[in-house]
Design a protein around this motif. Sequence first.
Motif, PDB file in Angstrom:
ATOM      1  N   LYS A  46       3.128   7.505   1.093  1.00 43.68           N
ATOM      2  CA  LYS A  46       4.529   7.060   1.014  1.00 43.68           C
ATOM      3  C   LYS A  46       5.058   6.719   2.393  1.00 43.68           C
ATOM      4  O   LYS A  46       5.710   5.690   2.574  1.00 43.68           O
ATOM      5  N   GLU A  47       4.788   7.592   3.350  1.00 43.71           N
ATOM      6  CA  GLU A  47       5.283   7.384   4.713  1.00 43.71           C
ATOM      7  C   GLU A  47       4.721   6.123   5.354  1.00 43.71           C
ATOM      8  O   GLU A  47       5.391   5.463   6.145  1.00 43.71           O
ATOM      9  N   SER A  48       3.481   5.790   5.013  1.00 45.15           N
ATOM     10  CA  SER A  48       2.856   4.622   5.622  1.00 45.15           C
ATOM     11  C   SER A  48       3.025   3.357   4.774  1.00 45.15           C
ATOM     12  O   SER A  48       2.542   2.291   5.150  1.00 45.15           O
ATOM     13  N   GLY A  49       3.708   3.486   3.635  1.00 46.35           N
ATOM     14  CA  GLY A  49       3.975   2.318   2.804  1.00 46.35           C
ATOM     15  C   GLY A  49       2.801   1.879   1.944  1.00 46.35           C
ATOM     16  O   GLY A  49       2.810   0.772   1.406  1.00 46.35           O
ATOM     17  N   GLU A  50       1.793   2.731   1.813  1.00 45.49           N
ATOM     18  CA  GLU A  50       0.643   2.388   0.978  1.00 45.49           C
ATOM     19  C   GLU A  50       0.994   2.506  -0.502  1.00 45.49           C
ATOM     20  O   GLU A  50       1.873   3.278  -0.885  1.00 45.49           O
ATOM     21  N   LYS A  51       0.280   1.741  -1.312  1.00 46.16           N
ATOM     22  CA  LYS A  51       0.459   1.795  -2.761  1.00 46.16           C
ATOM     23  C   LYS A  51      -0.200   3.065  -3.298  1.00 46.16           C
ATOM     24  O   LYS A  51      -1.358   3.345  -3.018  1.00 46.16           O
ATOM     25  N   ILE A  52       0.557   3.826  -4.074  1.00 45.24           N
ATOM     26  CA  ILE A  52       0.052   5.069  -4.654  1.00 45.24           C
ATOM     27  C   ILE A  52      -0.526   4.750  -6.029  1.00 45.24           C
ATOM     28  O   ILE A  52       0.126   4.064  -6.828  1.00 45.24           O
ATOM     29  N   PRO A  53      -1.731   5.227  -6.318  1.00 43.69           N
ATOM     30  CA  PRO A  53      -2.343   4.956  -7.624  1.00 43.69           C
ATOM     31  C   PRO A  53      -1.488   5.494  -8.766  1.00 43.69           C
ATOM     32  O   PRO A  53      -0.880   6.553  -8.652  1.00 43.69           O
ATOM     33  N   GLU A  54      -1.447   4.748  -9.866  1.00 41.07           N
ATOM     34  CA  GLU A  54      -0.756   5.189 -11.060  1.00 41.07           C
ATOM     35  C   GLU A  54      -1.561   6.299 -11.728  1.00 41.07           C
ATOM     36  O   GLU A  54      -2.789   6.226 -11.789  1.00 41.07           O
ATOM     37  N   PRO A  55      -0.890   7.347 -12.211  1.00 44.32           N
ATOM     38  CA  PRO A  55      -1.624   8.407 -12.935  1.00 44.32           C
ATOM     39  C   PRO A  55      -2.308   7.830 -14.161  1.00 44.32           C
ATOM     40  O   PRO A  55      -1.754   6.959 -14.833  1.00 44.32           O
TER      41      PRO A  55
END
Length: 56
Positions: A46-55
């Motif tokens: 989140k802090e680096s702006g990366e896309k977080i995988p969807e559960p």
Amino acid sequence: MSWSEADQEFAATVNEFPLLSWLDSNEQEAKAGLLNLVSEVVEDMKESGEKIPEPQ
């Protein structure tokens, strides 16, 4: 969750982060360790702006 014969411990893994795992001789501790690790990784993402995988 699986048993690692090589390590003689439980191996907790999660599909969304296939490179992450946590080993512990106690199954519940392995799960808790992995949950903490994933939480830290998600915060970093989140802090680096990366896309977080969807559960899944």
